[in-house]
Design a protein around this motif. Sequence first.
Motif, PDB file in Angstrom:
ATOM      1  N   LEU A   9      -5.633   6.267 -15.310  1.00  0.00           N
ATOM      2  CA  LEU A   9      -4.563   6.513 -14.327  1.00  0.00           C
ATOM      3  C   LEU A   9      -5.129   6.681 -12.920  1.00  0.00           C
ATOM      4  O   LEU A   9      -4.504   6.267 -11.941  1.00  0.00           O
ATOM      5  N   THR A  10      -6.307   7.264 -12.809  1.00  0.00           N
ATOM      6  CA  THR A  10      -6.950   7.391 -11.496  1.00  0.00           C
ATOM      7  C   THR A  10      -7.313   6.017 -10.933  1.00  0.00           C
ATOM      8  O   THR A  10      -7.143   5.761  -9.738  1.00  0.00           O
ATOM      9  N   ILE A  11      -7.790   5.126 -11.796  1.00  0.00           N
ATOM     10  CA  ILE A  11      -8.121   3.766 -11.347  1.00  0.00           C
ATOM     11  C   ILE A  11      -6.858   3.034 -10.903  1.00  0.00           C
ATOM     12  O   ILE A  11      -6.851   2.353  -9.868  1.00  0.00           O
ATOM     13  N   PHE A  12      -5.762   3.181 -11.656  1.00  0.00           N
ATOM     14  CA  PHE A  12      -4.496   2.556 -11.254  1.00  0.00           C
ATOM     15  C   PHE A  12      -4.032   3.083  -9.894  1.00  0.00           C
ATOM     16  O   PHE A  12      -3.561   2.323  -9.051  1.00  0.00           O
ATOM     17  N   ALA A  13      -4.151   4.390  -9.691  1.00  0.00           N
ATOM     18  CA  ALA A  13      -3.722   4.979  -8.422  1.00  0.00           C
ATOM     19  C   ALA A  13      -4.582   4.493  -7.266  1.00  0.00           C
ATOM     20  O   ALA A  13      -4.081   4.255  -6.166  1.00  0.00           O
ATOM     21  N   ALA A  14      -5.883   4.308  -7.511  1.00  0.00           N
ATOM     22  CA  ALA A  14      -6.775   3.816  -6.449  1.00  0.00           C
ATOM     23  C   ALA A  14      -6.465   2.368  -6.098  1.00  0.00           C
ATOM     24  O   ALA A  14      -6.548   1.972  -4.924  1.00  0.00           O
ATOM     25  N   GLU A  15      -6.083   1.566  -7.089  1.00  0.00           N
ATOM     26  CA  GLU A  15      -5.743   0.167  -6.817  1.00  0.00           C
ATOM     27  C   GLU A  15      -4.446   0.052  -6.024  1.00  0.00           C
ATOM     28  O   GLU A  15      -4.290  -0.856  -5.210  1.00  0.00           O
ATOM     29  N   ASN A  16      -3.517   0.958  -6.263  1.00  0.00           N
ATOM     30  CA  ASN A  16      -2.224   0.905  -5.577  1.00  0.00           C
ATOM     31  C   ASN A  16      -2.255   1.578  -4.214  1.00  0.00           C
ATOM     32  O   ASN A  16      -1.268   1.513  -3.482  1.00  0.00           O
ATOM     33  N   ALA A  17      -3.347   2.224  -3.866  1.00  0.00           N
ATOM     34  CA  ALA A  17      -3.434   2.900  -2.573  1.00  0.00           C
ATOM     35  C   ALA A  17      -3.506   1.858  -1.456  1.00  0.00           C
ATOM     36  O   ALA A  17      -4.112   0.793  -1.596  1.00  0.00           O
ATOM     37  N   ALA A  18      -2.863   2.179  -0.345  1.00  0.00           N
ATOM     38  CA  ALA A  18      -2.808   1.236   0.778  1.00  0.00           C
ATOM     39  C   ALA A  18      -4.083   1.266   1.616  1.00  0.00           C
ATOM     40  O   ALA A  18      -4.293   0.400   2.442  1.00  0.00           O
TER      41      ALA A  18
END
Length: 125
Positions: free
Chosen positions: A66-75
């Motif tokens: 989930l942390t990796i997903f959040a980092a990918e979606n960060a602008a």
Amino acid sequence: MQNVVLIIHLLLALGLIGVVLLQRNEGGGLGMGSGGGPAGARAQTTPLAKVTWVLAAGFIITSITLTIFAAENAAGTSILDRLSPSAEPASDAAPTTPGTELNVDDLLPPPAADGSSAPLTPKAD
């Protein structure tokens, strides 16, 4: 995909809470009262302890995912950079520095009930 991992993460968290609460209380905190024997002896591993380790490992893996997903979606920018100012200054007005957007009407006392203006200087008692 992110929603699936999040649901699995929540189920693992609930399962981990349940399994930990089902385990036998060893009594005494911080290693006191460990049941006698040598100080370095390990307790026998129960099936419930093995399930706890599996659920904990799954919880950690889903947390990292989930942390990796959040980092990918960060602008890539701060949320403060994305905020737009609520009011643009007028083009003929003098530029203001932050914190000096004061309105003179906010500083004056409210008018008296009889309609006359309130005195600007405090009364001396």
